[in-house]
Design an enzyme around this catalytic site. Structure first.
Site, PDB file in Angstrom:
ATOM      1  N   ASP A 135       0.836  -1.191   0.000  1.00  0.00           N
ATOM      2  CA  ASP A 135       0.000   0.000   0.000  1.00  0.00           C
ATOM      3  C   ASP A 135       0.873   1.243   0.000  1.00  0.00           C
ATOM      4  O   ASP A 135       1.741   1.402   0.859  1.00  0.00           O
ATOM      5  CB  ASP A 135      -0.946  -0.008   1.206  1.00  0.00           C
ATOM      6  CG  ASP A 135      -2.125   0.918   0.968  1.00  0.00           C
ATOM      7  OD1 ASP A 135      -2.428   1.213  -0.204  1.00  0.00           O
ATOM      8  OD2 ASP A 135      -2.732   1.367   1.949  1.00  0.00           O
ATOM      9  N   HIS A 142      -3.024  14.137   1.200  1.00  0.00           N
ATOM     10  CA  HIS A 142      -3.181  13.203   2.314  1.00  0.00           C
ATOM     11  C   HIS A 142      -1.927  13.233   3.200  1.00  0.00           C
ATOM     12  O   HIS A 142      -2.023  13.279   4.430  1.00  0.00           O
ATOM     13  CB  HIS A 142      -3.420  11.800   1.757  1.00  0.00           C
ATOM     14  CG  HIS A 142      -3.576  10.734   2.807  1.00  0.00           C
ATOM     15  ND1 HIS A 142      -4.641  10.693   3.671  1.00  0.00           N
ATOM     16  CD2 HIS A 142      -2.794   9.668   3.126  1.00  0.00           C
ATOM     17  CE1 HIS A 142      -4.520   9.646   4.478  1.00  0.00           C
ATOM     18  NE2 HIS A 142      -3.409   9.008   4.165  1.00  0.00           N
ATOM     19  N   GLU A 207     -10.283   4.254   3.947  1.00  0.00           N
ATOM     20  CA  GLU A 207      -9.369   4.988   3.080  1.00  0.00           C
ATOM     21  C   GLU A 207      -9.759   4.687   1.642  1.00  0.00           C
ATOM     22  O   GLU A 207      -9.740   3.530   1.210  1.00  0.00           O
ATOM     23  CB  GLU A 207      -7.900   4.599   3.338  1.00  0.00           C
ATOM     24  CG  GLU A 207      -7.378   5.168   4.659  1.00  0.00           C
ATOM     25  CD  GLU A 207      -5.872   5.022   4.825  1.00  0.00           C
ATOM     26  OE1 GLU A 207      -5.265   4.175   4.131  1.00  0.00           O
ATOM     27  OE2 GLU A 207      -5.306   5.758   5.662  1.00  0.00           O
ATOM     28  N   GLU A 209      -9.176   4.365  -2.010  1.00  0.00           N
ATOM     29  CA  GLU A 209      -7.956   4.165  -2.794  1.00  0.00           C
ATOM     30  C   GLU A 209      -8.265   3.527  -4.147  1.00  0.00           C
ATOM     31  O   GLU A 209      -9.349   2.984  -4.357  1.00  0.00           O
ATOM     32  CB  GLU A 209      -6.982   3.231  -2.044  1.00  0.00           C
ATOM     33  CG  GLU A 209      -6.604   3.720  -0.654  1.00  0.00           C
ATOM     34  CD  GLU A 209      -5.389   3.003  -0.091  1.00  0.00           C
ATOM     35  OE1 GLU A 209      -4.702   2.288  -0.847  1.00  0.00           O
ATOM     36  OE2 GLU A 209      -5.136   3.166   1.120  1.00  0.00           O
ATOM     37  N   ASP A 241      -8.970   0.674   2.197  1.00  0.00           N
ATOM     38  CA  ASP A 241      -7.979   0.227   3.178  1.00  0.00           C
ATOM     39  C   ASP A 241      -8.446   0.694   4.563  1.00  0.00           C
ATOM     40  O   ASP A 241      -7.948   1.674   5.111  1.00  0.00           O
ATOM     41  CB  ASP A 241      -6.615   0.833   2.811  1.00  0.00           C
ATOM     42  CG  ASP A 241      -5.521   0.423   3.770  1.00  0.00           C
ATOM     43  OD1 ASP A 241      -5.575  -0.704   4.270  1.00  0.00           O
ATOM     44  OD2 ASP A 241      -4.613   1.245   4.015  1.00  0.00           O
ATOM     45  N   GLN A 248      -3.285   2.679  15.118  1.00  0.00           N
ATOM     46  CA  GLN A 248      -2.205   3.125  14.234  1.00  0.00           C
ATOM     47  C   GLN A 248      -1.264   4.099  14.936  1.00  0.00           C
ATOM     48  O   GLN A 248      -0.042   4.001  14.814  1.00  0.00           O
ATOM     49  CB  GLN A 248      -2.823   3.778  12.984  1.00  0.00           C
ATOM     50  CG  GLN A 248      -1.812   4.102  11.893  1.00  0.00           C
ATOM     51  CD  GLN A 248      -2.470   4.714  10.653  1.00  0.00           C
ATOM     52  OE1 GLN A 248      -3.700   4.759  10.543  1.00  0.00           O
ATOM     53  NE2 GLN A 248      -1.664   5.180   9.723  1.00  0.00           N
ATOM     54  N   LYS A 261      -4.127  -1.878  10.109  1.00  0.00           N
ATOM     55  CA  LYS A 261      -4.571  -1.934   8.715  1.00  0.00           C
ATOM     56  C   LYS A 261      -4.878  -3.357   8.259  1.00  0.00           C
ATOM     57  O   LYS A 261      -5.401  -3.535   7.163  1.00  0.00           O
ATOM     58  CB  LYS A 261      -3.451  -1.393   7.813  1.00  0.00           C
ATOM     59  CG  LYS A 261      -2.994   0.012   8.150  1.00  0.00           C
ATOM     60  CD  LYS A 261      -3.739   1.010   7.335  1.00  0.00           C
ATOM     61  CE  LYS A 261      -3.141   2.401   7.489  1.00  0.00           C
ATOM     62  NZ  LYS A 261      -3.871   3.348   6.649  1.00  0.00           N
ATOM     63  N   THR A 368      -4.502   6.625   0.179  1.00  0.00           N
ATOM     64  CA  THR A 368      -5.708   7.457   0.193  1.00  0.00           C
ATOM     65  C   THR A 368      -5.654   8.519  -0.900  1.00  0.00           C
ATOM     66  O   THR A 368      -4.643   9.205  -1.053  1.00  0.00           O
ATOM     67  CB  THR A 368      -5.833   8.154   1.565  1.00  0.00           C
ATOM     68  OG1 THR A 368      -5.761   7.153   2.572  1.00  0.00           O
ATOM     69  CG2 THR A 368      -7.140   8.919   1.680  1.00  0.00           C
TER      70      THR A 368
HETATM   71 CA    CA Z   1      -3.859   3.083   2.878  1.00  0.00          CA
END
Ligand code: CA
Length: 436
Positions: A135, A142, A207, A209, A241, A248, A261, A368
C-alpha cells in the site's frame, strides 16, 4: 493503445436499465468473479450493461475461440490470474471479440445469450488471487494533512518528494466487496491517558484508494524501467484500506502500520483493464515548487505527459438507521485520482527498483486519494481533522469515526471528451460490532 473497442459510437444489444448500468457500457468490459446461478460455482465474468456474461460457460459453448478462449481457459475456478499471466494479446483479443459479439449490430448468438445473467443479485467474489499487497502513500494532500498531526511545522518529509512511499500489507485480509467485518480489537491509548488498553477501536476509518493489479511480473533481481511500467499493469479496481486510527497512532512509532490496517481491506468487484482506461490518461500532477528534482529512474517524458489517470471517486456513507429508514446514502467526498502526486508507473518502477520480484496478481494500493479541498478528502481522519470535528448526517445522526452498522461504498467513473464514460462498480463494506 486506442482501437475499435473504444469507439464512442458503439452500443450493446444488452439492455441497460439498472441504476448503475452507466458504469458498464460496451467500451468498459471489466472482469469479475461471481457465483454462477446455473452451477453454484465460482466463474469468470465480464460486466455489460445490466448483465454479466459467464466467460467460462461462453467459451465451453464455443462462442469464443483463439487467443480469447485460451485466455479464459487459463482462469481456473474463475480467478482472473490465469489471464493476467498470459501475454497481453490474450486479454486484448478477448476484449475485442466480446466487443464485436455484444455490439448492437452484431448477429446475436443464442449460445452467448444463454450465458448472460442479470447483474443485480449476483454474488460477487474477489476477482484476483492476490499473494502480495503493498500500500502506497501517493497523495501529497493526504500526506500533508496526516503529517500535520505529528509535525505541524514540517508535515511533508523530504523522502515523500523523492519516491512514492509505501509499506507491505497483508494479502490474506483482502475481502470481496459487500463483506461485513468486525470492528478490530487492539492496543491504543485513550485521550488524556498514558498507558494502553486492549479494547475495540474507537477510531475506525476508511481509506478511499485505487488498486493496481500486476499482470506480467518481473524476475528476482530485475528492475522495471519507468517507461516499461505500464506494460506490467493488467488493470485497476477500487480499494478500501480500512484503518483503526487509535491502533495506528500507538503502534506506528517508530515503524509503520501493522495491526491497524490488517484486519480487513476491501477490493472492488470489477477489474477495469488498462486497455479500457486508455482514453482516460492525463498528465501527471505537477511537482511542488522548490523541491529537489526527481532522480532519473522516476522521471520519464511519457510518464509526465500521460502517467496520470482521470478517475473521479465518490465515498458514500449509510448508517444502520439510514438503512432501516430506507434513506439514500450520504456522499462524504468526491476525491479525484488526477490529484495524486505519484503515478501508477512510478509506484511499479519504485517497487521493483531494488530487484523485488513482482508477481502476476500482486496488488498495489495507491494510498488514500485526497485533494486540496474538503470535498475531495479520502478518509475521516482528514474530513474530521483527526476526530476533532464531527459532521451531521441528513437524519440528524452525528459522526466523527465509523459506528457499528455503518456501510461505506466507494464508486468511481472515468470520463474524457470524445469518449463514453466508464465506471468501476462498487467497493462496499459494513462495520459489525467487535468480537470481545
Ligand atoms: Ca492506505
Amino acid at each position: 493503445m486506442l482501437n475499435e473497442t473504444h469507439d464512442p459510437a458503439l452500443r450493446s444489444w444488452v439492455p441497460s436499465t439498472a441504476a448503475d448500468a452507466a458504469d458498464f457500457p460496451i467500451q468498459n468490459l471489466p472482469f469479475g468473479r461471481f457465483v454462477s446461478p446455473a452451477t453454484g460455482r465460482p466463474t469468470l465474468g465480464v460486466a455489460i450493461a445490466d448483465a454479466v456474461l459467464d466467460l467460462v460457460a461462453a467459451t465451453a459453448a464455443g462462442v469464443l475461440g483463439g487467443d480469447a478462449a485460451e485466455g479464459v481457459n487459463a482462469c481456473r475456478d474463475g480467478w482472473l490470474n490465469g489471464l493476467m499471466a498470459l501475454p497481453a494479446r490474450h486479454a486484448s483479443a478477448l476484449r475485442r471479440d466480446l466487443s464485436r459479439a455484444l455490439r448492437a449490430d452484431a448477429c446475436i448468438d443464442k449460445r452467448l445469450r444463454a450465458c448472460l445473467f442479470l447483474r443485480r443479485g449476483l454474488r460477487m467474489l474477489r476477482p484476483v488471487d492476490v499473494r502480495n499487497f503493498s500500500d502506497f502513500y501517493t497523495s501529497i494532500h493526504h500526506a500533508r494533512n496526516c503529517g500535520r498531526l505529528r509535525r505541524p511545522d514540517n508535515p511533508v518529509l523530504p523522502s515523500f518528494h523523492a519516491h512514492p512511499v509505501a509499506y507491505h500489507g497483508r494479502a490474506s485480509t483482502l475481502s470481496a466487496s459487500g463483506t461485513a467485518f468486525h470492528r478490530p480489537m487492539g492496543q491504543f491509548v485513550r485521550p488524556g491517558e498514558s498507558m494502553p488498553v486492549f479494547e475495540a477501536s474507537q477510531a475506525l476509518d476508511f481509506e478511499c484508494e485505487l488498486g493496481v493489479y500486476v499482470g506480467q511480473g518481473s524476475a528476482l533481481g530485475e528492475r522495471i524501467a519507468l517507461q516499461d511500467a505500464p506494460r506490467h499493469v493488467f488493470g485497476f479496481s477500487l480499494l478500501n484500506d480500512w484503518s483503526a486510527r487509535d491502533l495506528q497512532v500507538w503502534e506506528s512509532s517508530p515503524l509503520g502500520p501493522f495491526l491497524s490496517k490488517s484486519f480487513v481491506s476491501t477490493v472492488g468487484e470489477w477489474v477495469v483493464t488498462a486497455e479500457a482506461m486508455a482514453p482516460f490518461h492525463v498528465p501527471a500532477a505537477p511537482r511542488e515548487e522548490g523541491v529537489a528534482p526527481l532522480l532519473p529512474c522516476l522521471d520519464e517524458a511519457a510518464d509526465r505527459l500521460q502517467g496520470g489517470l482521470s478517475i473521479d471517486l465518490e465515498i458514500r456513507l449509510r448508517t444502520a438507521a439510514m438503512q432501516r429508514a430506507g434513506s439514500a446514502a450520504m456522499v462524504l467526498a468526491r476525491p479525484r485520482f488526477s490529484d495524486q502526486y505519484w503515478t501508477v508507473g512510478q509506484m511499479l518502477a519504485h517497487q521493483a527498483s531494488n530487484g523485488c520480484r513482482l508477481e502476476t496478481g500482486d496488488l498495489l494500493g495507491s494510498g488514500t486519494v485526497s485533494g486540496p479541498t474538503d470535498d475531495r478528502l479520502g478518509c475521516l481522519l482528514e474530513l474530521t481533522r483527526a476526530g476533532q470535528r464531527s459532521f451531521m448526517l441528513p437524519d440528524g445522526e452525528e459522526r466523527t469515526y465509523l459506528e457499528d452498522g455503518d456501510e461505506v461504498v466507494i464508486a468511481a467513473r472515468s470520463a474524457a471528451p470524445g469518449f463514453v464514460p466508464i465506471g468501476f462498480g462498487a467497493c462496499a463494506g459494513t462495520v459489525l460490532p467487535a468480537r470481545r
